[in-house]
Write a protein that holds these residues in place. Structure first.
Motif, PDB file in Angstrom:
ATOM      1  N   ARG A  40     -37.633   7.096  29.144  1.00 40.60           N
ATOM      2  CA  ARG A  40     -38.255   7.742  30.297  1.00 40.60           C
ATOM      3  C   ARG A  40     -39.387   8.626  29.791  1.00 40.60           C
ATOM      4  NH1 ARG A  40     -35.870   4.286  33.706  1.00 40.60           N
ATOM      5  NH2 ARG A  40     -33.584   4.329  33.502  1.00 40.60           N
ATOM      6  N   GLN A  41     -40.604   8.267  30.147  1.00 45.28           N
ATOM      7  CA  GLN A  41     -41.750   8.916  29.520  1.00 45.28           C
ATOM      8  C   GLN A  41     -41.788  10.413  29.777  1.00 45.28           C
ATOM      9  OE1 GLN A  41     -45.578   7.008  29.681  1.00 45.28           O
ATOM     10  NE2 GLN A  41     -44.685   4.952  29.797  1.00 45.28           N
ATOM     11  N   ASP A  42     -41.417  10.852  30.969  1.00 45.33           N
ATOM     12  CA  ASP A  42     -41.416  12.284  31.261  1.00 45.33           C
ATOM     13  C   ASP A  42     -40.438  13.013  30.336  1.00 45.33           C
ATOM     14  OD1 ASP A  42     -43.293  12.070  33.246  1.00 45.33           O
ATOM     15  OD2 ASP A  42     -41.831  11.914  34.874  1.00 45.33           O
ATOM     16  N   GLU A  43     -39.250  12.423  30.140  1.00 45.84           N
ATOM     17  CA  GLU A  43     -38.232  13.055  29.301  1.00 45.84           C
ATOM     18  C   GLU A  43     -38.636  13.064  27.837  1.00 45.84           C
ATOM     19  OE1 GLU A  43     -34.611  11.003  30.031  1.00 45.84           O
ATOM     20  OE2 GLU A  43     -34.571  11.486  32.180  1.00 45.84           O
ATOM     21  N   VAL A  44     -39.158  11.939  27.359  1.00 43.08           N
ATOM     22  CA  VAL A  44     -39.568  11.851  25.961  1.00 43.08           C
ATOM     23  C   VAL A  44     -40.720  12.804  25.682  1.00 43.08           C
ATOM     24  CG1 VAL A  44     -40.490  10.346  24.162  1.00 43.08           C
ATOM     25  CG2 VAL A  44     -38.760   9.469  25.736  1.00 43.08           C
ATOM     26  N   ALA A  45     -41.704  12.840  26.584  1.00 46.68           N
ATOM     27  CA  ALA A  45     -42.839  13.741  26.412  1.00 46.68           C
ATOM     28  C   ALA A  45     -42.375  15.191  26.382  1.00 46.68           C
ATOM     29  CB  ALA A  45     -43.849  13.534  27.537  1.00 46.68           C
ATOM     30  N   MET A  46     -41.394  15.530  27.212  1.00 48.49           N
ATOM     31  CA  MET A  46     -40.872  16.895  27.240  1.00 48.49           C
ATOM     32  C   MET A  46     -40.208  17.240  25.908  1.00 48.49           C
ATOM     33  SD  MET A  46     -38.235  18.610  29.986  1.00 48.49           S
ATOM     34  CE  MET A  46     -39.358  18.165  31.325  1.00 48.49           C
ATOM     35  N   GLN A  47     -39.438  16.291  25.371  1.00 50.85           N
ATOM     36  CA  GLN A  47     -38.785  16.522  24.090  1.00 50.85           C
ATOM     37  C   GLN A  47     -39.794  16.739  22.971  1.00 50.85           C
ATOM     38  OE1 GLN A  47     -35.674  13.130  24.734  1.00 50.85           O
ATOM     39  NE2 GLN A  47     -35.087  14.293  22.937  1.00 50.85           N
ATOM     40  N   LEU A  48     -40.892  16.018  23.041  1.00 54.33           N
ATOM     41  CA  LEU A  48     -41.917  16.138  22.016  1.00 54.33           C
ATOM     42  C   LEU A  48     -42.836  17.324  22.260  1.00 54.33           C
ATOM     43  CD1 LEU A  48     -42.904  12.363  21.712  1.00 54.33           C
ATOM     44  CD2 LEU A  48     -41.632  13.689  20.041  1.00 54.33           C
ATOM     45  N   SER A  53     -49.986  11.543  28.025  1.00 49.40           N
ATOM     46  CA  SER A  53     -51.151  10.802  27.539  1.00 49.40           C
ATOM     47  C   SER A  53     -50.993  10.324  26.089  1.00 49.40           C
ATOM     48  CB  SER A  53     -52.423  11.645  27.690  1.00 49.40           C
ATOM     49  OG  SER A  53     -53.543  10.933  27.204  1.00 49.40           O
ATOM     50  N   PRO A  54     -50.674  11.199  25.105  1.00 49.00           N
ATOM     51  CA  PRO A  54     -50.503  10.699  23.728  1.00 49.00           C
ATOM     52  C   PRO A  54     -49.294   9.784  23.594  1.00 49.00           C
ATOM     53  CG  PRO A  54     -49.901  13.020  23.866  1.00 49.00           C
ATOM     54  CD  PRO A  54     -50.561  12.667  25.165  1.00 49.00           C
ATOM     55  N   LEU A  55     -48.286   9.996  24.439  1.00 46.47           N
ATOM     56  CA  LEU A  55     -47.115   9.115  24.406  1.00 46.47           C
ATOM     57  C   LEU A  55     -47.501   7.710  24.868  1.00 46.47           C
ATOM     58  CD1 LEU A  55     -44.084   8.734  23.989  1.00 46.47           C
ATOM     59  CD2 LEU A  55     -43.734   9.530  26.347  1.00 46.47           C
ATOM     60  N   ARG A  56     -48.352   7.628  25.897  1.00 43.23           N
ATOM     61  CA  ARG A  56     -48.802   6.315  26.368  1.00 43.23           C
ATOM     62  C   ARG A  56     -49.598   5.574  25.300  1.00 43.23           C
ATOM     63  NH1 ARG A  56     -49.534   8.965  31.557  1.00 43.23           N
ATOM     64  NH2 ARG A  56     -51.698   9.428  30.998  1.00 43.23           N
ATOM     65  N   GLU A  57     -50.275   6.318  24.421  1.00 41.73           N
ATOM     66  CA  GLU A  57     -50.989   5.680  23.308  1.00 41.73           C
ATOM     67  C   GLU A  57     -50.036   5.248  22.196  1.00 41.73           C
ATOM     68  OE1 GLU A  57     -54.638   7.467  21.855  1.00 41.73           O
ATOM     69  OE2 GLU A  57     -54.650   8.831  23.562  1.00 41.73           O
ATOM     70  N   ALA A  58     -48.963   5.988  22.029  1.00 44.54           N
ATOM     71  CA  ALA A  58     -48.028   5.702  20.939  1.00 44.54           C
ATOM     72  C   ALA A  58     -47.151   4.492  21.242  1.00 44.54           C
ATOM     73  CB  ALA A  58     -47.148   6.931  20.675  1.00 44.54           C
ATOM     74  N   LEU A  59     -46.738   4.333  22.479  1.00 49.08           N
ATOM     75  CA  LEU A  59     -45.779   3.283  22.824  1.00 49.08           C
ATOM     76  C   LEU A  59     -46.289   1.869  22.539  1.00 49.08           C
ATOM     77  CD1 LEU A  59     -44.276   4.874  26.050  1.00 49.08           C
ATOM     78  CD2 LEU A  59     -43.019   4.326  23.951  1.00 49.08           C
ATOM     79  N   PRO A  60     -47.557   1.533  22.854  1.00 46.40           N
ATOM     80  CA  PRO A  60     -48.025   0.187  22.498  1.00 46.40           C
ATOM     81  C   PRO A  60     -48.009  -0.077  20.994  1.00 46.40           C
ATOM     82  CG  PRO A  60     -49.431   1.138  24.178  1.00 46.40           C
ATOM     83  CD  PRO A  60     -48.536   2.240  23.704  1.00 46.40           C
ATOM     84  N   LEU A  71     -40.512  -3.691  29.558  1.00 48.24           N
ATOM     85  CA  LEU A  71     -39.778  -4.466  30.542  1.00 48.24           C
ATOM     86  C   LEU A  71     -40.520  -4.412  31.875  1.00 48.24           C
ATOM     87  CD1 LEU A  71     -36.184  -3.186  29.725  1.00 48.24           C
ATOM     88  CD2 LEU A  71     -37.309  -5.239  28.880  1.00 48.24           C
ATOM     89  N   PRO A  72     -40.800  -5.560  32.495  1.00 47.93           N
ATOM     90  CA  PRO A  72     -41.539  -5.583  33.754  1.00 47.93           C
ATOM     91  C   PRO A  72     -40.900  -4.677  34.811  1.00 47.93           C
ATOM     92  CG  PRO A  72     -41.287  -7.802  32.893  1.00 47.93           C
ATOM     93  CD  PRO A  72     -40.428  -6.915  32.026  1.00 47.93           C
ATOM     94  N   ARG A  73     -41.733  -3.844  35.403  1.00 45.31           N
ATOM     95  CA  ARG A  73     -41.335  -2.947  36.498  1.00 45.31           C
ATOM     96  C   ARG A  73     -40.304  -1.897  36.088  1.00 45.31           C
ATOM     97  NH1 ARG A  73     -41.496  -7.977  38.307  1.00 45.31           N
ATOM     98  NH2 ARG A  73     -39.225  -8.205  38.219  1.00 45.31           N
ATOM     99  N   ARG A  74     -39.991  -1.815  34.800  1.00 44.63           N
ATOM    100  CA  ARG A  74     -39.002  -0.826  34.356  1.00 44.63           C
ATOM    101  C   ARG A  74     -39.553   0.149  33.324  1.00 44.63           C
ATOM    102  NH1 ARG A  74     -33.576  -3.492  32.513  1.00 44.63           N
ATOM    103  NH2 ARG A  74     -33.017  -1.290  32.458  1.00 44.63           N
ATOM    104  N   GLY A  75     -40.490  -0.296  32.521  1.00 45.15           N
ATOM    105  CA  GLY A  75     -41.047   0.569  31.486  1.00 45.15           C
ATOM    106  C   GLY A  75     -40.571   0.169  30.099  1.00 45.15           C
ATOM    107  N   TYR A  76     -40.730   1.081  29.169  1.00 43.96           N
ATOM    108  CA  TYR A  76     -40.398   0.800  27.775  1.00 43.96           C
ATOM    109  C   TYR A  76     -38.931   1.088  27.481  1.00 43.96           C
ATOM    110  CZ  TYR A  76     -45.337   0.272  26.557  1.00 43.96           C
ATOM    111  OH  TYR A  76     -46.634  -0.168  26.466  1.00 43.96           O
ATOM    112  N   ALA A  77     -38.367   0.259  26.605  1.00 43.04           N
ATOM    113  CA  ALA A  77     -37.000   0.462  26.123  1.00 43.04           C
ATOM    114  C   ALA A  77     -36.984   0.224  24.624  1.00 43.04           C
ATOM    115  CB  ALA A  77     -36.029  -0.499  26.815  1.00 43.04           C
ATOM    116  N   VAL A  78     -36.030   0.831  23.949  1.00 38.97           N
ATOM    117  CA  VAL A  78     -35.842   0.562  22.523  1.00 38.97           C
ATOM    118  C   VAL A  78     -35.401  -0.893  22.377  1.00 38.97           C
ATOM    119  CG1 VAL A  78     -34.599   1.206  20.433  1.00 38.97           C
ATOM    120  CG2 VAL A  78     -35.196   2.957  22.136  1.00 38.97           C
TER     121      VAL A  78
END
Length: 232
Positions: A40-48, A53-60, A71-78
Motif C-alpha cells: 500500500r503506497q500510502d503506508e509504505v511512504a509513511m514508513q519511509l 512520488s519517490p516511491l512511485r519511481e522506486a517501484l518500477p 497486479l492489474p487494478r490492485r497495485g504492487y505486491a511483493v
C-alpha cells in the motif's frame, strides 16, 4: 505475515528515489514485507518518511528486478515464486555459478584470495553463536562472499544474470534461515569453498559450488507448502 509497522530509516547521501528503492528492497529481502504482500503506497511512504512520488519511481525498478509485481487494478505486491519456479531459478543459478567458478579460480589473484579469506573469517565469527548472531549482517556477508568468489571470472554479463537469479530467491533463502536458525551446513560449505579457492583446487571448488546451490534449493523447497503460488 510480518508486521509493516517497522520504521525504515533513510540515509541522506544519495538521491531520494535511489534511497527509497534501496531501503524498500532491503526491507523485502529481510522479511519486513513478505512474498505476496500488497504494498500500500500510502503506508509504505509513511514508513519511509517520504511522499509517494519517490516511491512511485522506486517501484518500477524493483519490478524490473522481479522483486515486486504490478497486479492489474490492485497495485504492487511483493513477488512470489511457486516450487516449480524456484527449482527453475536454482537450476539457472547452478549453471551460471559452476561456469563462473571454473573461470574465477583460474583468474584469481592474491588480492582476491585475501578478500575471500577475510569475508569467510567474518562469517565464521558471526555464525559461531547463533543466539547472538546478527543475521542481517551475516546475510550481507554471504552476498559479499559469493560475489567476491566469482568476480575474478571477468564475465560481467554472466555475473549480471546471476545477480538477477539471486535477487529472485534471496527473500526465500533468508526466510528459510530465519525459520530454522540453521547456519551450520551453509557455513561449512562456505569454509570449504574458501579453502578450495585459496589453494586453487579447481575440481573441489566447482563441485562444492554446485552442491551449495543444490543444498540451499532442497532446504528451501522442503519448507514451501505444495499449494504455494503467486498472487493473481
Amino acid at each position: 505475515m510480518p508486521s509493516t509497522e517497522t520504521t525504515l530509516e533513510i540515509p541522506t547521501s544519495q538521491t531520494l528515489p535511489t534511497l527509497v528503492y534501496r531501503k524498500l528492497k532491503e526491507a523485502i529481502l529481510n522479511g519486513i514485507f513478505s512474498p505476496g504482500q500488497m504494498l500500500r503506497q500510502d503506508e509504505v511512504a509513511m514508513q519511509l518518511g517520504v511522499s509517494r512520488s519517490p516511491l512511485r519511481e522506486a517501484l518500477p525498478r524493483l519490478e524490473a528486478e522481479g522483486i515486486v509485481i504490478l497486479l492489474p487494478r490492485r497495485g504492487y505486491a511483493v513477488a512470489t515464486l511457486d516450487p516449480k519456479e524456484i527449482t527453475e531459478v536454482f537450476d539457472l543459478r547452478c549453471l551460471l555459478e559452476t561456469e563462473l567458478a571454473k573461470r574465477s579460480i583460474k583468474n584469481r589473484t592474491d588480492a582476491d584470495i585475501s578478500a575471500v579469506y577475510a569475508i569467510a573469517a567474518q562469517m565464521s565469527e558471526e555464525s559461531e553463536n547463533i543466539k547472538k548472531v546478527d543475521i542481517a549482517r551475516w546475510f550481507d556477508l554471504n552476498m559479499q562472499f559469493h560475489e567476491t568468489l566469482l568476480k575474478p571470472s571477468n564475465c560481467p554479463h554472466h555475473l549480471k544474470a546471476l545477480k538477477h537469479t539471486r535477487t529472485l530467491i534471496e527473500a526465500y533463502v533468508r526466510t528459510e534461515i530465519r525459520l530454522t536458525g540453521d547456519l551450520a551446513q551453509a557455513q561449512d560449505e562456505h569454509n570449504q569453498l574458501a579453502q578450495a579457492f585459496v589453494v586453487g583446487d579447481v575440481d573441489t571448488f566447482i563441485s562444492i559450488t554446485r552442491q551449495h546451490s543444490e543444498h540451499t534449493r532442497d532446504r528451501l523447497l522442503e519448507r514451501i507448502p505444495a499449494n504455494h503460488a503467486p498472487p493473481h
